[in-house]
Design an enzyme around this catalytic site. Structure first.
Site, mmCIF file in Angstrom:
data_model
loop_
_atom_site.group_PDB
_atom_site.id
_atom_site.type_symbol
_atom_site.label_atom_id
_atom_site.label_comp_id
_atom_site.label_asym_id
_atom_site.label_seq_id
_atom_site.Cartn_x
_atom_site.Cartn_y
_atom_site.Cartn_z
ATOM 1 N N CYS A 120 171.458 71.736 39.305
ATOM 2 C CA CYS A 120 171.224 70.301 39.147
ATOM 3 C C CYS A 120 172.402 69.495 39.683
ATOM 4 C CB CYS A 120 170.980 69.980 37.668
ATOM 5 S SG CYS A 120 170.580 68.246 37.358
ATOM 6 N N CYS A 217 168.242 70.688 29.520
ATOM 7 C CA CYS A 217 167.480 69.486 29.203
ATOM 8 C C CYS A 217 165.967 69.694 29.206
ATOM 9 C CB CYS A 217 167.867 68.341 30.146
ATOM 10 S SG CYS A 217 167.465 68.593 31.889
#
EC number: 2.8.1.13
Length: 381
Positions: A120, A217
């Site tokens: 990410c 997440c």
């Protein structure tokens, strides 16, 4: 006496007033990035807050309190309103799914143990978001990561955070020199998370007491298997648990439920010697178990290397460094032997247990704080 004509640099390293220095702050909605934005705004910088919407918050993958959930977007927006700077939410769902989530699922199904937070940072935050910051005519981009950027003889260097308990260098090894030139990490020098929360209270931020997110997440409650089954229906194919000689010891409900080094949850109790997962044979749908000593690894093949040293990576036959093969372990002394500009064999001077494909191998200056780069472990044995 000659006058000092050297230009005065502001706290972000620019030779101009804070009010003329635009900085995009990547805001997750947590206390760390909120403090960065508030501090820079109070110092008079031209702050622009940006939050990424990385997945559908109404979907099954959403998790209240995770780093990218809808509540966090609300919190980031509220901090911007409190401190009086503009805030934008960018829809990066497609990019995030293609660059991070899909690879996470496929890697897990291939028997690896991926680290999606690194991808990410590498493929979304420090690539697309960084380009967005440039499009907004920002002089730099700041984040709430616990890591330090220091100026060295050859330009910016990446260093571990002052607080070893908060250090995030393992997750940022793939930051390139070009990105490092543009990035700023204002929290890296702080002695503790308590110091960050004290700053949040000082600025009166609504997120001052917000708890840290503990999970990836998009993975609710750390349950990787349930997420992968949603992403790849039918992936949980049952199979056999076997020992190193191929003797069947039990059955499993899918290789994706296991990782190298795992001991608990094997369902094969009653044995004199505890057994651990030592290998995953995805094609044969087999979980291979063995004694703990089989987990010990000294030679680690690494690829996709991002080298941050001053000299060319291929200039030496060997580099004597320290490395981390898991985020939770301290760096251990090792020797890197380059095979190409982006691949190498790493020899751990003290063998480690549970070295797993899909994890990162991060290089550190032995006895120092500088990060010299790192790469991806691509097979465990």
């Amino acid at each position: 006496m000659p006058l000092d004509t050297a230009p005065h640099l502001n706290s972000l390293g620019f030779a101009k007033p804070e009010s003329e220095t635009r900085v995009v702050v990547a805001m997750s909605g947590g206390v760390d990035s909120s403090v960065v934005a508030a501090q820079l705004a109070e110092e008079g910088y031209d702050v622009v807050g940006v939050t990424l919407q990385l997945y559908d918050h109404g979907a099954a993958l959403a998790k209240k309190g995770a780093c990218c959930a809808g509540l966090d977007i609300h919190d980031a927006r509220r901090v911007a309103e409190e401190m009086g700077f503009p805030h934008y939410v960018l829809d990066y769902e497609n990019v995030f799914k293609e660059a991070v989530i899909d690879e996470f699922a496929d890697s897990y199904l291939a028997g690896a143990t991926p680290v999606p937070c690194i991808r990410c940072n590498e493929r979304v935050k420090f690539k697309d978001l960084l380009e967005t910051a440039r499009d907004l005519d920002a002089d730099c981009m700041a984040t709430g990561h616990y890591i330090q950027r220091k100026m060295g003889a050859h330009g910016p260097e990446l260093h571990s955070a002052a607080d070893a308990n908060r250090d995030q260098s393992y997750f940022l090894f793939s930051t390139t020199p070009e990105q490092l030139d543009y990035l700023r990490f204002p929290l890296g020098h702080l002695p503790s998370k308590d110091a960050t929360r004290a700053l949040a209270a000082k600025y009166g931020l609504s997120v001052a007491d917000k708890p840290d997110s503990q999970d990836i997440c998009f993975v609710p409650n750390g349950n990787y298997a349930s997420v992968i089954e949603k992403l790849r229906p039918g992936a949980a194919e049952p199979g056999e648990i076997v020992d190193i000689e191929g003797n069947v010891l039990g059955r499993h409900e899918g290789v994706l439920h296991y990782t190298v080094g795992q001991r608990r949850g094997l369902g094969i109790g009653g044995l004199e010697t505890p057994l651990y997962v030592v290998k995953l044979d995805v094609e044969a749908r087999r979980v291979i178990v063995g004694p703990k000593e089989m987990l010990s690894t000294a030679i680690v093949p690494v690829r996709e290397i991002n080298w941050l040293g001053d000299a060319d990576f291929m200039l030496q036959d060997e580099w004597h460094v320290s490395v981390k093969v898991r985020s939770t372990r301290a760096p251990r002394e090792a020797v890197i032997r380059p095979l190409s500009a982006t691949s190498a064999e790493v020899e751990l001077l003290t063998p480690e247990e549970g070295v797993s494909p899909g994890q990162a191998c991060v290089f550190y200056e032995t006895g120092g704080s500088r990060i010299l780069g790192g790469g991806w472990i691509w097979r465990g044995y």
